[in-house]
Design a protein around this motif. Sequence first.
Motif, mmCIF file in Angstrom:
data_model
loop_
_atom_site.group_PDB
_atom_site.id
_atom_site.type_symbol
_atom_site.label_atom_id
_atom_site.label_comp_id
_atom_site.label_asym_id
_atom_site.label_seq_id
_atom_site.Cartn_x
_atom_site.Cartn_y
_atom_site.Cartn_z
ATOM 1 N N ALA A 250 -31.127 11.784 -41.564
ATOM 2 C CA ALA A 250 -30.731 11.963 -40.167
ATOM 3 C C ALA A 250 -30.484 13.435 -39.843
ATOM 4 O O ALA A 250 -30.267 14.254 -40.750
ATOM 5 N N LYS A 251 -30.534 13.736 -38.580
ATOM 6 C CA LYS A 251 -30.085 15.036 -38.077
ATOM 7 C C LYS A 251 -29.599 14.741 -36.664
ATOM 8 O O LYS A 251 -30.370 14.801 -35.689
ATOM 9 N N ASN A 252 -28.347 14.345 -36.573
ATOM 10 C CA ASN A 252 -27.859 13.794 -35.303
ATOM 11 C C ASN A 252 -27.328 14.885 -34.381
ATOM 12 O O ASN A 252 -26.470 15.678 -34.761
ATOM 13 N N HIS A 253 -27.852 14.900 -33.148
ATOM 14 C CA HIS A 253 -27.477 15.900 -32.154
ATOM 15 C C HIS A 253 -26.410 15.334 -31.207
ATOM 16 O O HIS A 253 -26.517 14.179 -30.802
ATOM 17 N N MET A 254 -25.469 16.168 -30.860
ATOM 18 C CA MET A 254 -24.527 15.787 -29.793
ATOM 19 C C MET A 254 -24.662 16.792 -28.659
ATOM 20 O O MET A 254 -24.471 17.992 -28.863
ATOM 21 N N ILE A 255 -25.017 16.288 -27.486
ATOM 22 C CA ILE A 255 -25.199 17.142 -26.310
ATOM 23 C C ILE A 255 -23.863 17.238 -25.588
ATOM 24 O O ILE A 255 -23.232 16.203 -25.322
ATOM 25 N N ILE A 256 -23.435 18.459 -25.277
ATOM 26 C CA ILE A 256 -22.165 18.637 -24.560
ATOM 27 C C ILE A 256 -22.495 19.234 -23.197
ATOM 28 O O ILE A 256 -22.949 20.385 -23.093
ATOM 29 N N GLN A 264 -11.764 16.694 -25.742
ATOM 30 C CA GLN A 264 -12.268 15.431 -26.293
ATOM 31 C C GLN A 264 -13.545 15.683 -27.113
ATOM 32 O O GLN A 264 -13.704 15.158 -28.213
ATOM 33 N N ALA A 265 -14.420 16.527 -26.570
ATOM 34 C CA ALA A 265 -15.689 16.811 -27.262
ATOM 35 C C ALA A 265 -15.427 17.524 -28.593
ATOM 36 O O ALA A 265 -16.049 17.204 -29.612
ATOM 37 N N ALA A 266 -14.493 18.472 -28.574
ATOM 38 C CA ALA A 266 -14.206 19.227 -29.802
ATOM 39 C C ALA A 266 -13.576 18.309 -30.860
ATOM 40 O O ALA A 266 -13.956 18.354 -32.038
ATOM 41 N N ASP A 267 -12.642 17.464 -30.445
ATOM 42 C CA ASP A 267 -12.038 16.514 -31.396
ATOM 43 C C ASP A 267 -13.109 15.617 -32.002
ATOM 44 O O ASP A 267 -13.135 15.363 -33.207
ATOM 45 N N ALA A 268 -13.996 15.138 -31.116
ATOM 46 C CA ALA A 268 -15.047 14.224 -31.574
ATOM 47 C C ALA A 268 -15.969 14.925 -32.564
ATOM 48 O O ALA A 268 -16.339 14.361 -33.602
ATOM 49 N N LEU A 269 -16.306 16.171 -32.266
ATOM 50 C CA LEU A 269 -17.226 16.909 -33.144
ATOM 51 C C LEU A 269 -16.625 17.163 -34.518
ATOM 52 O O LEU A 269 -17.328 17.102 -35.535
ATOM 53 N N THR A 418 -20.151 13.821 -21.456
ATOM 54 C CA THR A 418 -20.251 14.195 -20.034
ATOM 55 C C THR A 418 -19.324 13.317 -19.219
ATOM 56 O O THR A 418 -18.895 12.255 -19.682
ATOM 57 N N ARG A 419 -19.042 13.763 -17.988
ATOM 58 C CA ARG A 419 -18.329 12.884 -17.049
ATOM 59 C C ARG A 419 -19.295 12.330 -16.008
ATOM 60 O O ARG A 419 -18.900 11.621 -15.099
ATOM 61 N N ASP A 420 -20.587 12.673 -16.161
ATOM 62 C CA ASP A 420 -21.592 12.329 -15.161
ATOM 63 C C ASP A 420 -22.369 11.084 -15.616
ATOM 64 O O ASP A 420 -23.170 11.146 -16.554
ATOM 65 N N GLY A 421 -22.123 9.982 -14.946
ATOM 66 C CA GLY A 421 -22.770 8.715 -15.329
ATOM 67 C C GLY A 421 -24.279 8.781 -15.214
ATOM 68 O O GLY A 421 -25.003 8.169 -15.997
ATOM 69 N N ASN A 439 -20.069 9.613 -24.829
ATOM 70 C CA ASN A 439 -18.692 10.013 -25.114
ATOM 71 C C ASN A 439 -18.158 9.320 -26.378
ATOM 72 O O ASN A 439 -16.953 9.124 -26.527
ATOM 73 N N VAL A 440 -19.069 8.912 -27.232
ATOM 74 C CA VAL A 440 -18.738 8.305 -28.534
ATOM 75 C C VAL A 440 -19.575 9.065 -29.557
ATOM 76 O O VAL A 440 -20.802 9.026 -29.502
#
Length: 499
Positions: A250-256, A264-269, A418-421, A439-440
Amino acid sequence: MQELTHYINGEHVKGTSGRFADVYNPATGEVQAKCPLASADELAQAVEVAAAAQPAWGAVNPQRRARVMMEFVRLLNRDMDKLAEALSREHGKTFPDAKGDVQRGLEVVEYCIGAPQLLKGEFTDSAGPGIDMYSMRQPLGVSAGITPFNFPAMIPMWMFAPAIACGNAFILKPSERDPSVPLMLAELMEEAGLPKGILQVVNGDKEAVDAILDHPVIQSIGFVGSTPIAEYIYGRGCSNGKRVQCFGGAKNHMIIMPDADMDQAADALVGAGYGAAGERCMAISVAVPVGDETADRLIEKLVPRIEALKVGPYTAGDDVDYGPVVTAAAKEKILGLVQSGVDQGAELVVDGRDFKLQGYEDGFFVGPHLFDRVTPDMDIYQQEIFGPVLSCVRAASYEEALGLAMDHEMGNGTAIFTRDGDAARDFANRINIGMVGVNVPIPVPLAYHTFGGWKKSAFGDLNQHGPDAFKFYTRTKTVTARWPSGIKEGGEFNFKAMD
Ligand code: NAD
């Protein structure tokens, strides 16, 4: 020095090949056991036992098979701490993480308690005059599974629980780096009421794997591990006419996105990038902030969190964030890739290269690393590092971020913050990756859904666990039955019409 065994026909059996692999305590660097490496003959003995035991087990009604699973769940809960301790000792992951490993496997076993419902076939009444049509799902016979080191409890259970609930016999070839928990699981299945020979553990390396791939009696093979081996097993297994499913790297990307909640994003990362020392196929290894301003804010939030991570042995308490990596070779590979990142011009914002843990100098601990300004041509971007190293690739726009994840050859998991649905919905729809988080950060599907990546992260048609597992471990038989009618008008039965 403890000599581990195989588990064949309900007995712990010593290896006879004369070949062994060292099993380390990764926290201390000491060899704590020797794992036997089976020869093709030893594998063939297990297959013979499995083939003799399977027909009777396949004929047991599904509800009784489910009761074994129910009892197995109870035993897993009873022995949770013992299993987690053995797991942490060989793998190095923290104690809570080791319990999570057992727990996630246990949840698949719970799902398999639904076997009577999941194995029900279909029925069409009066498909023609006097004709009914029905289908049934029958076990394949003998199945085998080859599993990686990083989830020595969960991944074996992903495979053997549905295989056995479907009525198959199963041969498990676990990772030679942490084989103790799989052996304990096989014992517990028998304590739960499983007949001997239905779940066997054959320890080994390539020789045992090749013997599995070529054995004519083995009908299906499940594999989880790195992509090159997944490709090899898929190719050779399929060309031998077996049903094969292989899950790779795997090489999993997280888009912020700029509108994301940055804390929240930093904690998750930090959890997703460094938890389990990054030795998870669902770890986030690439952060893709959209826009330079987002990237600057993200790095500012990440650095203190990463620097505060507590690295230590599982014995140091539940507040340890992550433990050592599995072997000295794994450590060397990770540090080699970190060096390549530096040489190729990435900015090493958090440098864990000199990390040393007092009292554990010989352990395989790797400090946390954070790279910024990584570009897609670099080795640290292209390769799976499988260590506590997070790479930040700055994207100018959402489209560029999406394109990066789309173009990478791996496609296991990904996430968008993101906060944008609308952005989240667009991302989930367009991305060519098997498991998506909104957001997970680690979107691992629960046991009653299916788990699997796309692209070079998976080979084969069906996913792990959930309804797919019951398809993978059975074949469908469809019966068309005609019973010429002897019933005359008025209800009198005419036996002659049956002649
Ligand atoms: P690995 O590929 O080295 O080993 C996996 C299994 O294959 C082991 O049982 C091993 O004995 C066997 N094996 C190793 N070399 C072989 C060879 N040359 N021929 C035949 N068999 C061989 O993987 P690993 O290091 O144990 O596990 C880490 C890898 O697994 C990572 O790439 C990770 O991403 C991946 N993984 C993927 C998933 C998923 O679901 N996609 C889940 C967990 C781990």
